[in-house]
Design a protein around this motif. Structure first.
Motif, PDB file in Angstrom:
ATOM      1  N   ALA A 233       0.842  -1.198   0.000  1.00 15.59           N
ATOM      2  CA  ALA A 233       0.000   0.000   0.000  1.00 15.59           C
ATOM      3  C   ALA A 233       0.873   1.244   0.000  1.00 15.59           C
ATOM      4  CB  ALA A 233      -0.913   0.008   1.222  1.00 15.59           C
ATOM      5  N   GLN A 234       0.300   2.333  -0.410  1.00 14.31           N
ATOM      6  CA  GLN A 234       1.037   3.604  -0.418  1.00 14.31           C
ATOM      7  C   GLN A 234       1.308   4.078   1.008  1.00 14.31           C
ATOM      8  OE1 GLN A 234      -0.701   6.707  -2.804  1.00 14.31           O
ATOM      9  NE2 GLN A 234       0.463   8.328  -1.812  1.00 14.31           N
ATOM     10  N   ASN A 235       0.315   3.952   1.893  1.00 12.32           N
ATOM     11  CA  ASN A 235       0.430   4.459   3.251  1.00 12.32           C
ATOM     12  C   ASN A 235       0.305   3.309   4.239  1.00 12.32           C
ATOM     13  OD1 ASN A 235       0.446   7.163   2.236  1.00 12.32           O
ATOM     14  ND2 ASN A 235      -1.784   7.060   2.054  1.00 12.32           N
ATOM     15  N   LEU A 236       0.941   3.478   5.382  1.00  7.89           N
ATOM     16  CA  LEU A 236       0.876   2.474   6.441  1.00  7.89           C
ATOM     17  C   LEU A 236       0.195   3.090   7.666  1.00  7.89           C
ATOM     18  CD1 LEU A 236       4.407   0.793   6.338  1.00  7.89           C
ATOM     19  CD2 LEU A 236       2.319   0.117   5.138  1.00  7.89           C
ATOM     20  N   THR A 237      -0.670   2.303   8.313  1.00  5.12           N
ATOM     21  CA  THR A 237      -1.352   2.749   9.524  1.00  5.12           C
ATOM     22  C   THR A 237      -1.238   1.668  10.586  1.00  5.12           C
ATOM     23  OG1 THR A 237      -3.463   1.874   8.706  1.00  5.12           O
ATOM     24  CG2 THR A 237      -2.986   4.205   8.255  1.00  5.12           C
ATOM     25  N   ASN A 238      -1.663   2.035  11.808  1.00  8.12           N
ATOM     26  CA  ASN A 238      -1.652   1.098  12.946  1.00  8.12           C
ATOM     27  C   ASN A 238      -0.257   0.513  13.152  1.00  8.12           C
ATOM     28  OD1 ASN A 238      -4.465   1.471  13.247  1.00  8.12           O
ATOM     29  ND2 ASN A 238      -4.857  -0.091  11.696  1.00  8.12           N
ATOM     30  N   LEU A 239       0.734   1.386  13.149  1.00  6.42           N
ATOM     31  CA  LEU A 239       2.121   0.946  13.241  1.00  6.42           C
ATOM     32  C   LEU A 239       2.623   1.026  14.679  1.00  6.42           C
ATOM     33  CD1 LEU A 239       3.625   2.754  10.116  1.00  6.42           C
ATOM     34  CD2 LEU A 239       2.800   0.396  10.279  1.00  6.42           C
ATOM     35  N   ALA A 240       3.459   0.076  15.036  1.00  8.61           N
ATOM     36  CA  ALA A 240       4.204   0.149  16.285  1.00  8.61           C
ATOM     37  C   ALA A 240       5.473   0.959  16.043  1.00  8.61           C
ATOM     38  CB  ALA A 240       4.526  -1.255  16.770  1.00  8.61           C
ATOM     39  N   ALA A 241       6.206   1.215  17.122  1.00  8.83           N
ATOM     40  CA  ALA A 241       7.454   1.958  16.979  1.00  8.83           C
ATOM     41  C   ALA A 241       8.456   1.131  16.178  1.00  8.83           C
ATOM     42  CB  ALA A 241       8.015   2.299  18.352  1.00  8.83           C
ATOM     43  N   GLY A 242       9.278   1.790  15.343  1.00 10.85           N
ATOM     44  CA  GLY A 242      10.276   1.086  14.552  1.00 10.85           C
ATOM     45  C   GLY A 242      10.624   1.837  13.288  1.00 10.85           C
ATOM     46  N   THR A 243      11.458   1.181  12.450  1.00 13.02           N
ATOM     47  CA  THR A 243      11.896   1.773  11.181  1.00 13.02           C
ATOM     48  C   THR A 243      11.255   1.007  10.035  1.00 13.02           C
ATOM     49  OG1 THR A 243      14.001   2.443  12.143  1.00 13.02           O
ATOM     50  CG2 THR A 243      13.878   2.333   9.745  1.00 13.02           C
ATOM     51  N   TYR A 244      10.719   1.763   9.070  1.00 10.69           N
ATOM     52  CA  TYR A 244      10.001   1.181   7.946  1.00 10.69           C
ATOM     53  C   TYR A 244      10.623   1.694   6.648  1.00 10.69           C
ATOM     54  CZ  TYR A 244       6.671   0.022  11.589  1.00 10.69           C
ATOM     55  OH  TYR A 244       6.092  -0.477  12.723  1.00 10.69           O
ATOM     56  N   SER A 245      10.967   0.740   5.738  1.00  6.28           N
ATOM     57  CA  SER A 245      11.612   1.086   4.468  1.00  6.28           C
ATOM     58  C   SER A 245      10.656   0.773   3.328  1.00  6.28           C
ATOM     59  CB  SER A 245      12.898   0.286   4.279  1.00  6.28           C
ATOM     60  OG  SER A 245      13.812   0.568   5.314  1.00  6.28           O
ATOM     61  N   VAL A 246      10.739   1.587   2.270  1.00  6.63           N
ATOM     62  CA  VAL A 246       9.862   1.406   1.124  1.00  6.63           C
ATOM     63  C   VAL A 246      10.673   1.597  -0.158  1.00  6.63           C
ATOM     64  CG1 VAL A 246       9.154   3.833   1.053  1.00  6.63           C
ATOM     65  CG2 VAL A 246       7.669   2.092   0.049  1.00  6.63           C
ATOM     66  N   LEU A 247      10.342   0.772  -1.165  1.00  7.55           N
ATOM     67  CA  LEU A 247      10.882   0.926  -2.512  1.00  7.55           C
ATOM     68  C   LEU A 247       9.718   1.273  -3.417  1.00  7.55           C
ATOM     69  CD1 LEU A 247      13.158   0.692  -4.618  1.00  7.55           C
ATOM     70  CD2 LEU A 247      12.548  -1.740  -4.832  1.00  7.55           C
ATOM     71  N   ILE A 248       9.803   2.450  -4.089  1.00  9.54           N
ATOM     72  CA  ILE A 248       8.729   2.933  -4.960  1.00  9.54           C
ATOM     73  C   ILE A 248       9.230   2.889  -6.393  1.00  9.54           C
ATOM     74  CG2 ILE A 248       7.171   4.849  -5.455  1.00  9.54           C
ATOM     75  CD1 ILE A 248       7.664   5.841  -2.597  1.00  9.54           C
ATOM     76  N   LYS A 249       8.422   2.327  -7.282  1.00  2.84           N
ATOM     77  CA  LYS A 249       8.754   2.288  -8.701  1.00  2.84           C
ATOM     78  C   LYS A 249       7.585   2.823  -9.506  1.00  2.84           C
ATOM     79  CE  LYS A 249      11.962  -1.648  -8.683  1.00  2.84           C
ATOM     80  NZ  LYS A 249      12.254  -2.977  -9.292  1.00  2.84           N
ATOM     81  N   ASP A 250       7.932   3.549 -10.611  1.00  2.62           N
ATOM     82  CA  ASP A 250       6.872   3.960 -11.526  1.00  2.62           C
ATOM     83  C   ASP A 250       6.820   2.972 -12.691  1.00  2.62           C
ATOM     84  OD1 ASP A 250       8.969   4.589 -13.161  1.00  2.62           O
ATOM     85  OD2 ASP A 250       8.543   6.729 -13.291  1.00  2.62           O
ATOM     86  N   GLN A 251       5.970   3.254 -13.673  1.00  2.00           N
ATOM     87  CA  GLN A 251       5.761   2.282 -14.740  1.00  2.00           C
ATOM     88  C   GLN A 251       6.946   2.209 -15.698  1.00  2.00           C
ATOM     89  OE1 GLN A 251       2.478   3.255 -17.228  1.00  2.00           O
ATOM     90  NE2 GLN A 251       3.255   5.275 -17.829  1.00  2.00           N
ATOM     91  N   THR A 252       7.881   3.171 -15.607  1.00  2.00           N
ATOM     92  CA  THR A 252       9.069   3.113 -16.460  1.00  2.00           C
ATOM     93  C   THR A 252      10.223   2.390 -15.775  1.00  2.00           C
ATOM     94  OG1 THR A 252       9.978   5.198 -15.650  1.00  2.00           O
ATOM     95  CG2 THR A 252       8.398   5.316 -17.472  1.00  2.00           C
ATOM     96  N   GLY A 253      10.022   1.996 -14.529  1.00  2.00           N
ATOM     97  CA  GLY A 253      11.081   1.335 -13.785  1.00  2.00           C
ATOM     98  C   GLY A 253      11.886   2.280 -12.934  1.00  2.00           C
ATOM     99  N   CYS A 254      11.600   3.587 -13.010  1.00  2.00           N
ATOM    100  CA  CYS A 254      12.282   4.552 -12.167  1.00  2.00           C
ATOM    101  C   CYS A 254      11.925   4.250 -10.719  1.00  2.00           C
ATOM    102  CB  CYS A 254      11.868   5.970 -12.549  1.00  2.00           C
ATOM    103  SG  CYS A 254      12.769   7.246 -11.661  1.00  2.00           S
TER     104      CYS A 254
END
Length: 680
Positions: A233-254
């Motif tokens: 999902a784009q957004n995260l909710t109901n999170l506990a304390a900690g570090t969260y990493s995300v990899l985002i890609k568009d349709q061109t692979g960027c």
């Protein structure tokens, strides 16, 4: 490319410098051979020019032979080092102290271009990518080694990789430190992914209400998301304390990669110090709370309404506190506040005054929770004890003190009894149809205490209402539940009979006298009554839905027909008499009368030309002279008519023509024309 060997430093050593010079010295005593080291020279300085504006330098470092040394240049200078030199070949002879000679030939290179090949580059695939490349090479130069410096920190490499979009430069220097710099830009094939985040840390300890909300722009949607939690999902909710990493890609692979931290909240901890109330009712108890954790500032809400960290000036009892920190986290706690001494004064019984003015009040009290013995002090009687009798109405205050020094005081009010009040009210019940009268009397009671005992002078008892049939005095005695008594009396009159001999009649006439004797619609008709003095009220009904309470009313009938007019009169007992008459109302017939002459001489008679009409709703009149010229016109039924003038001037006597148009009440229109004579 010219071989670098041609432009390298040229140092030529003479034959005399290359051979070993042996110096022999013989003494008469013995023969010994002395051998010295060859003269050796290290040459430095600026031996190659980068531009025509530069000058070269030669610095010599001489070792070997026997110092000191002397120098002789082919340009006749005798200094050891040389500056401000043009390109060319410079020869120096170095002679040591014993005559050994060393010759050194030094070349200062002329300016030689350092030319780079066109830079080869590959743009990044997207604005947020770092896959751009650049490559540089020398087209013309003096040869290796070259020093390469990239603006992103790379050194001594001809190619740069992993370049993000942006502006860069690269500097290439030859072995003589002559350099050239070129700049270039790594562009993006498409706009990069731009990400901004809104982080919601944990508001309260132990909760999982953290959130990461991302706002994405740039690149080419749609985007895909891969979190280290496995969420896509784009957004995260109901999170506990900690570090969260995300990899985002568009349709061109960027792609775009980032990490976000959710901070944990610190739990609120509460400690208290309780100071009990010294004496029951002294209201000096306190509860002081101290907080740790949470996020300041804090708000406090006690169950009694106080809002500070210290609950003060309170009596013994149970108190609840809710603390809320800046993030809305709350902690609740109950406290029990005691009393050091629980001296208490209890009211066992209190009796108010039973009858107004009597001394029948009493107060019975009990003391509890005292520490040791106690003393009682009444402000009105210091010798009285806890129980008091035969008190008049009033307020009594008692102070009780025990051995601990705690005191309690209270006030007690003995209420005066509400006095009984009674009033006799009377009325006559009249039957107008048969002419009978019945007197009715009743007593209204206020105050005292129910139930009441009622006794009438006529002999009736237990009833608030009686009948009477003669004039005289009526008395009543009222006694309440406490035996309190009240008496009252009243004079009553009783008529011998109902007077029905009153005269009632009425007549009517037109308010404005005219030649028409019949009553017409829209005429004012006055009704004149003849009413005897025995009647105190009257009412008219005109048969057309209208009514009046005037004695001699004026009425207008708005429609034709026969109407029954009724006059009703009322006497003091509410009995009525009625008089009726039938009135015929006629609708007027329209007519119009037109004079054939008028004399505008100001004598008040026949001064204007105006027709007489009746029952006309619309009217217009125009006057013409004999030539057909319009000299007067009006549409008002209220006009006084033509006064014989035209444009402010008196018209000459003679004949004039008129045209009169009118509409009857039925809506039929008529037009009349003719002549009128103006006489002067």
């Amino acid at each position: 490319m010219i071989p670098a060997l041609l432009w390298s430093l040229m140092v030529f050593t003479s034959a005399s410098a290359q051979r070993t010079i042996n110096t022999s010295a013989q003494t008469l005593e013995n023969s010994r051979i002395f051998q010295t080291e060859d003269i050796s020279v290290e040459v430095s300085g600026k031996l190659a020019l980068c531009s025509h504006s530069e000058k070269g330098t030669i610095i010599l470092d001489v070792t070997g032979g026997v110092a000191p040394y002397t120098y002789r240049w082919n340009t006749l200078q005798t200094t050891k080092d040389r500056t401000n030199l043009f390109a060319g070949t410079y020869t120096v002879e170095i002679t040591d102290a014993v005559g050994n000679v060393h010759t050194e030939r030094i070349v200062v290179q002329p300016p030689y271009p350092l030319i780079l090949e066109p830079l080869e580059k590959t743009d990044a695939t997207c604005g947020s990518g770092n896959d751009g490349t650049a490559k540089i090479s020398v087209k013309v130069g003096r040869g290796e080694p070259y020093q390469i410096t990239w603006s992103n920190g790379l050194k001594d490499t001809w190619e740069a990789h992993n370049l993000a979009p942006g502006t860069y430069s690269v500097t290439v220097a030859d072995k003589y430190n002559c350099d050239v710099t070129t700049s270039f830009e790594i562009k993006a094939a498409s706009e990069g992914i731009q990400v901004s985040e809104a982080i919601q840390n944990l508001s309260c300890s132990g909760q999982k209400n953290g959130a990461i909300n991302l706002s994405i722009s740039g690149g080419q949607s749609p985007y895909t998301y891969i979190w280290n939690t496995g969420s896509t999902a784009q957004n995260l909710t109901n999170l506990a304390a900690g570090t969260y990493s995300v990899l985002i890609k568009d349709q061109t692979g960027c792609s775009f990669q980032a990490s976000y931290s959710i901070q944990a909240a610190t739990a609120i901890q509460l400690n208290e110090t309780i100071t009990p109330e010294s004496c029951a009712g002294s209201s000096n108890g306190e509860i002081q709370v101290m907080l740790e954790g949470g996020s300041a500032p804090y708000t406090y809400k006690w169950s009694n309404g106080q809002t500070s960290a210290k609950l003060s000036n309170v009596t013994a009892g149970n108190y609840a506190l809710t603390v809320t920190d800046a993030l809305g986290c709350t902690i609740e706690k109950q406290f029990i506040l005691g009393t050091a001494s629980e001296l208490e004064l209890e009211l066992v019984e209190k009796n108010d005054i039973s009858c107004a003015g009597a001394d029948t009040g009493s107060i019975h009290l009990k003391v509890a929770g005292n520490s040791g013995t106690y003393t009682t002090t009444w402000l009105d009687d210091s010798s009285a004890g806890l129980n008091r009798e035969n008190l008049p109405a009033g307020t009594y205050q008692l102070i009780v003190a025990d051995e601990s020094g705690c005191t309690v005081s209270s006030s007690f009010t003995i209420a005066e009894a509400q006095p009984i009040q009674a009033r006799i009210e009377t009325a006559l019940d009249v039957d107008c149809a048969v002419g009978t009268i019945t007197g009715v009397a009743w007593v209204s009671i206020q105050g005292g205490v129910q139930p009441y005992q009622i006794s009438w002078s006529s002999g009736e008892t237990g009833s608030r209402e009686i009948n009477y049939n003669s004039s005289g005095n009526l008395k009543v005695s009222v006694t309440d539940a406490f035996g309190c008594n009240y008496q009252t009396e009243v004079r009553v009159d009783f008529p011998s009979q109902i007077n029905k001999s009153g005269r009632l009649d009425f007549d009517y006439r037109k308010l404005e006298i005219n030649s028409e004797p019949e009553v017409q619609i829209d005429e004012e008709i006055i009704f004149e009554s003849v009413i005897s003095e025995e009647f105190i009220g009257w009412e008219w009904s005109f048969g057309d839905g209208k009514a009046s309470k005037e004695k001699d009313p004026i009425h207008i009938f708005e429609a034709a027909g026969n109407f029954e007019v009724t006059l009703t009169a009322y006497d003091i007992y509410g009995c009525s008499s009625v008089e009726k008459n039938i009135i015929q109302v006629n609708a007027p017939l329209e007519f119009i009368t037109i004079p054939n002459a008028f004399t505008p001489n100001g004598d008040g008679l026949n001064d204007t030309f105006i027709p007489k009409f009746r029952a006309v709703s619309e009217f217009s009149m125009t006057i013409f002279n004999t030539w057909g010229e319009k000299i007067y016109s009006t549409t008002s039924q209220e006009t006084t008519g033509w006064d014989g003038t035209h444009q402010g001037q008196a018209s000459p006597p003679g004949n004039y023509l008129y045209q009169i148009t009118y509409t009857s009440k039925d809506g039929e229109q008529f037009t009349k024309t003719g002549g009128v004579t103006l006489i002067r």
